[in-house]
Design an enzyme around this catalytic site. Structure first.
Site, PDB file in Angstrom:
ATOM      1  N   HIS A  16      37.321  33.150  38.917  1.00 19.46           N
ATOM      2  CA  HIS A  16      38.747  33.485  38.971  1.00 19.46           C
ATOM      3  C   HIS A  16      39.365  33.039  40.304  1.00 19.46           C
ATOM      4  CE1 HIS A  16      41.939  36.855  39.576  1.00 19.46           C
ATOM      5  NE2 HIS A  16      42.492  35.835  38.930  1.00 19.46           N
TER       6      HIS A  16
HETATM    7 CA    CA Z   1      39.182  29.542  37.353  1.00 18.40          CA
END
Ligand code: CA
Ligand code: TV7
Ligand code: ZN
Length: 397
Positions: free
Chosen positions: A183
């Site tokens: 992320h």
């Molecule tokens: Ca990513």
């Protein structure tokens, strides 16, 4: 004859300072800056240097890094060495160098390293601003986890945030897209209170059989930025959490559907694409099952939007496949087609030989190297797209 065909006319620039290659995180650490040596060798062996403008950018300086980072953090970062580091020191721990995982070690030349990769991202941003390039590439950057006063996940300085800040001096809306398997939390957090940057990350999300969340543990589908309607950043983040083993077809379709919709709705004036190669099949840290051309199709999709683009590196922990992918994606930018047989005159050729499959080739079948079953069903991905589209409706304008 390099087997190069190049029908399209995009102005592409390549921003790279070779000094970045010589830094070592430590022998067992998965982040290997020498993957950039392999990448550069492949790019040169296919003759791609004749299709782009090459830049050897200067390192960023303290004040430039302070566009985003706290000065106290930067002072510490600029002064710390393996010799003077005190692992029990409160600052050492507070700034993210401690912890038993040793994700962010203090190594020789650390300050030089962060200044070099950030200098290259800044150089790429300046090339878009003065319209010297349509696409500017920096494979040494993409360190998306760094926070303003915290080193995290192999990242000490967030070159992406700094490059976006530069783009914001001329562009009203910048779209950030992140296909690293992790992320892009640092970039999302840096711009959570503005509607001038939209952040979109595709990543592995979930808890393993020992109960540990996949790093960094954030980025579920409900994470769309501040909920407060008075906050300008409301609904200007979109996260696409994915499970182990996603395949080429699923990822390509997911990426194209979601990204096209975001571009249509947000209408960015520039795009920054972090192309972390740890989303490939067989990556040492990743969990996905993508082949090189599927990963590269994301770059083709973004290129087709026709906006000024910075293409930036990121993760990638199986060095020969990182080099293959970023070489292929460099070719995608300039509109060249590369032959699958690797040129025979490349230094480091042995790095690409003697694999079970793929030896001597640019496009080995990485799907065969999989160690992760595909846990993503088509109906589940369909639901995910629906949730994403729903989230986009909260964005105003
Ligand atoms: Ca990513
Ligand atoms: C952008 N995974 C960076 C990705 C950063 C991932 C992590 C390692 C790792 C570090 C090593 C090492 C490793 C084989 C792998 C949460 C913990 C783990 C419990 C106390 N080998 C990018 C960061 C991730 C360091 N970190 O997105 C030295 O793997 O999972 C974690 C952190 C800390 C807490 N502990 C569990 O790709 C560039 N680290 C070997 C040597
Ligand atoms: Zn990563």
């Amino acid at each position: 004859d390099y087997g190069l065909e190049r029908p399209q006319g995009y102005n592409v620039s390549f921003h790279y300072n070779p000094h970045v290659e010589y830094h070592h995180f430590g022998s067992s650490h998965p982040m290997k800056p020498w993957r950039l040596t392999l990448t550069k060798q492949l790019v040169l062996s296919y003759g791609l240097e004749y299709t782009m403008d090459l830049y050897e950018p200067r390192p960023a300086n303290f004040n430039e890094l302070a566009i985003f980072h706290d000065r106290e953090y930067l002072s510490y970062l600029s002064e710390i060495t393996p010799q003077n580091a005190k692992p029990d020191d409160a600052q050492y721990i507070a700034y993210g160098f401690g912890g038993d995982s040793n994700d962010c070690p203090v190594f020789d030349g650390l300050w030089n390293y962060v200044s070099l990769y950030t200098g290259a991202s800044m150089s790429a941003a300046y090339n878009l601003l003065n319209k010297q390039s349509d696409i500017a590439i920096n494979w040494s950057g993409g360190l998306h986890h760094a926070k303003k006063n915290l080193a995290s996940g192999f990242c000490y300085v967030n070159d992406i945030v700094i490059a976006i800040q530069l783009l914001l001096t001329q562009h009203q809306r910048v779209l950030y897209i992140d296909i690293d398997v992790h992320h892009g939390d640092g970039v999302e957090q840096a711009f959570e209170s503005t509607d001038r940057v939209f952040t979109l990350s595709f990543h592995k999300y979930g808890i393993d059989r020992h109960g540990w969340p996949f790093f960094p543990g954030t980025g579920n589908i409900d994470e769309i930025g501040p909920k407060d309607p008075a906050n300008r950043g409301k609904a200007h983040s979109l996260n696409i959490p994915i499970d182990d083993g996603i395949d080429d077809h699923q990822y390509k379709s997911l990426f194209k559907t979601v990204t096209s919709k975001v571009v249509e709705k947000y209408n960015p004036q520039a795009i920054v694409l972090q192309s972390g190669a740890d989303s490939l099949g067989g990556d040492r840290l990743g969990r996905f099952n993508l082949n090189i051309k599927a990963h590269g199709s994301c770059i083709e999709t973004v290129k087709s939007f026709g906006r000024p683009l910075i293409l930036i590196g990121g993760g990638g922990y199986t060095p020969r496949n990182v080099a293959r992918t970023w070489c292929h994606e460099t070719a995608v930018c300039v509109g060249a087609t590369l032959h699958d047989d690797l040129p025979t005159h490349i230094p480091y050729l042995q790095a690409f030989q003697g694999e079970e499959n793929g030896g001597g080739r640019l496009y080995p079948d990485l799907h065969n190297t999989k160690r992760h079953d595909n846990l993503n069903t088509d109906p589940a991905l369909q639901k995910l797209v629906e949730r994403a589209m729903e989230n986009l409706r909260y964005m105003e304008g």
